[in-house]
Motif scaffolding. Structure first.
Motif, short mmCIF file in Angstrom:
data_model
loop_
_atom_site.label_atom_id
_atom_site.label_comp_id
_atom_site.label_asym_id
_atom_site.label_seq_id
_atom_site.Cartn_x
_atom_site.Cartn_y
_atom_site.Cartn_z
N TYR A 288 0.88 -1.17 0.00
CA TYR A 288 0.00 0.00 0.00
C TYR A 288 0.92 1.22 0.00
O TYR A 288 1.69 1.42 0.94
CB TYR A 288 -0.87 -0.01 1.25
CG TYR A 288 -1.98 1.02 1.26
CD1 TYR A 288 -3.30 0.64 1.09
CD2 TYR A 288 -1.71 2.38 1.45
CE1 TYR A 288 -4.33 1.57 1.12
CE2 TYR A 288 -2.73 3.31 1.48
CZ TYR A 288 -4.03 2.90 1.31
OH TYR A 288 -5.04 3.83 1.34
N TRP B 233 4.27 4.09 -12.28
CA TRP B 233 2.92 3.84 -11.78
C TRP B 233 1.94 4.96 -12.15
O TRP B 233 0.81 4.97 -11.67
CB TRP B 233 2.95 3.60 -10.27
CG TRP B 233 3.74 2.37 -9.93
CD1 TRP B 233 4.98 2.32 -9.36
CD2 TRP B 233 3.38 1.02 -10.19
NE1 TRP B 233 5.39 1.03 -9.24
CE2 TRP B 233 4.43 0.20 -9.73
CE3 TRP B 233 2.25 0.41 -10.75
CZ2 TRP B 233 4.40 -1.18 -9.83
CZ3 TRP B 233 2.22 -0.98 -10.84
CH2 TRP B 233 3.29 -1.76 -10.39
N VAL C 87 1.70 8.26 -11.45
CA VAL C 87 1.23 9.04 -10.31
C VAL C 87 1.59 10.50 -10.58
O VAL C 87 2.71 10.92 -10.36
CB VAL C 87 1.88 8.56 -9.00
CG1 VAL C 87 1.41 9.40 -7.83
CG2 VAL C 87 1.56 7.09 -8.77
N THR D 201 -2.25 10.53 -3.53
CA THR D 201 -2.55 9.32 -4.29
C THR D 201 -2.14 8.11 -3.47
O THR D 201 -1.02 8.06 -2.96
CB THR D 201 -1.80 9.31 -5.64
OG1 THR D 201 -2.16 10.47 -6.38
CG2 THR D 201 -2.13 8.08 -6.44
N HIS D 202 -3.05 7.17 -3.33
CA HIS D 202 -2.76 5.90 -2.66
C HIS D 202 -2.91 4.79 -3.70
O HIS D 202 -3.88 4.77 -4.46
CB HIS D 202 -3.75 5.64 -1.53
CG HIS D 202 -3.58 6.56 -0.36
ND1 HIS D 202 -4.14 6.28 0.87
CD2 HIS D 202 -2.92 7.72 -0.19
CE1 HIS D 202 -3.83 7.23 1.72
NE2 HIS D 202 -3.10 8.13 1.09
N LEU D 203 -1.95 3.87 -3.70
CA LEU D 203 -1.97 2.73 -4.62
C LEU D 203 -1.86 1.44 -3.84
O LEU D 203 -1.19 1.38 -2.81
CB LEU D 203 -0.78 2.77 -5.58
CG LEU D 203 -0.57 3.95 -6.50
CD1 LEU D 203 0.70 3.73 -7.32
CD2 LEU D 203 -1.76 4.13 -7.41
N LEU E 102 -0.40 -2.33 -4.73
CA LEU E 102 0.39 -3.03 -5.74
C LEU E 102 0.65 -4.46 -5.28
O LEU E 102 0.84 -4.72 -4.10
CB LEU E 102 1.72 -2.32 -5.95
CG LEU E 102 1.67 -0.82 -6.23
CD1 LEU E 102 3.08 -0.23 -6.22
CD2 LEU E 102 0.98 -0.56 -7.56
N GLU F 59 -1.05 -2.94 -10.56
CA GLU F 59 -1.76 -2.03 -9.68
C GLU F 59 -3.15 -2.62 -9.48
O GLU F 59 -3.88 -2.84 -10.44
CB GLU F 59 -1.88 -0.65 -10.32
CG GLU F 59 -2.67 0.32 -9.48
CD GLU F 59 -2.85 1.68 -10.14
OE1 GLU F 59 -3.95 2.25 -10.01
OE2 GLU F 59 -1.90 2.18 -10.78
N ARG G 240 -6.54 2.19 -6.72
CA ARG G 240 -6.01 3.55 -6.55
C ARG G 240 -7.10 4.44 -5.97
O ARG G 240 -8.26 4.34 -6.34
CB ARG G 240 -5.58 4.08 -7.92
CG ARG G 240 -5.16 5.51 -7.97
CD ARG G 240 -4.83 5.94 -9.40
NE ARG G 240 -3.72 5.19 -9.95
CZ ARG G 240 -2.60 5.72 -10.42
NH1 ARG G 240 -2.45 7.02 -10.45
NH2 ARG G 240 -1.64 4.96 -10.89
N TYR H 97 -7.46 8.68 -5.31
CA TYR H 97 -6.85 10.00 -5.48
C TYR H 97 -7.69 11.05 -4.78
O TYR H 97 -8.89 11.21 -5.10
CB TYR H 97 -6.70 10.34 -6.97
CG TYR H 97 -6.25 11.77 -7.18
CD1 TYR H 97 -4.96 12.16 -6.83
CD2 TYR H 97 -7.13 12.73 -7.65
CE1 TYR H 97 -4.56 13.47 -6.98
CE2 TYR H 97 -6.73 14.04 -7.81
CZ TYR H 97 -5.44 14.41 -7.47
OH TYR H 97 -5.04 15.70 -7.59
#
Length: 137
Positions: A42, A93, A95, A100-102, A104, A109, A112, A114
């Motif tokens: 994360y 990625w 971004v 922004t949170h991803l 993986l 991915e 997401r 935002y």
């Protein structure tokens, strides 16, 4: 409670480490290392001065506190966007901005968020991460 007892209690409490849900600060190659090891990651792209980033971080902390399984199964990494914003990491990625949170896993991915600090948005992303981390092959 008298003043002496209050002072002793305050001193005792101040020696206890702050409880919180720590994330690891990003260093070059850290995310790739965890992904290669099969971890679910994360990633929080943020800055210190961004109010939306802080709101998202507060919500994330509350949700992690409510469900310890998140910290048991997911690796949390904070990326300082002011430092890494123009790097190959953000290009790889896609971004374009802080807040922004991803999530993986492997070379994918999974989700997401935002600029959304709602429990529904961040909780949903955490649930995607937990499901990926605990899925059996």
């Amino acid at each position: 409670m008298n003043r002496r007892d209050f002072m002793l209690l305050t001193a005792a409490v101040s020696t206890v480490p702050a409880l919180g849900y720590a994330s690891v600060d990003y260093t070059k190659g850290l995310i790739e290392k965890h992904l290669a090891a099969g971890d679910t990651v994360y990633v929080d792209f943020k800055t210190d001065w961004c109010s939306t980033c802080r709101a998202m971080a507060r919500r994330l902390d509350v949700l992690r506190e409510e469900n310890p399984a998140y910290d048991k199964h997911i690796v949390f990494i904070d990326v300082d966007f002011d430092r890494w914003g123009g790097s190959s990491l953000t290009k790889k990625w896609n971004v374009p901005s802080r807040s922004t949170h991803l999530v993986l896993k492997g070379d994918q991915e999974l989700g997401r968020v935002y600029a959304k600090s709602s429990a529904r948005a961040i909780g949903g992303l955490l649930d995607i991460a937990l499901e990926a981390a605990t899925a059996t092959s």
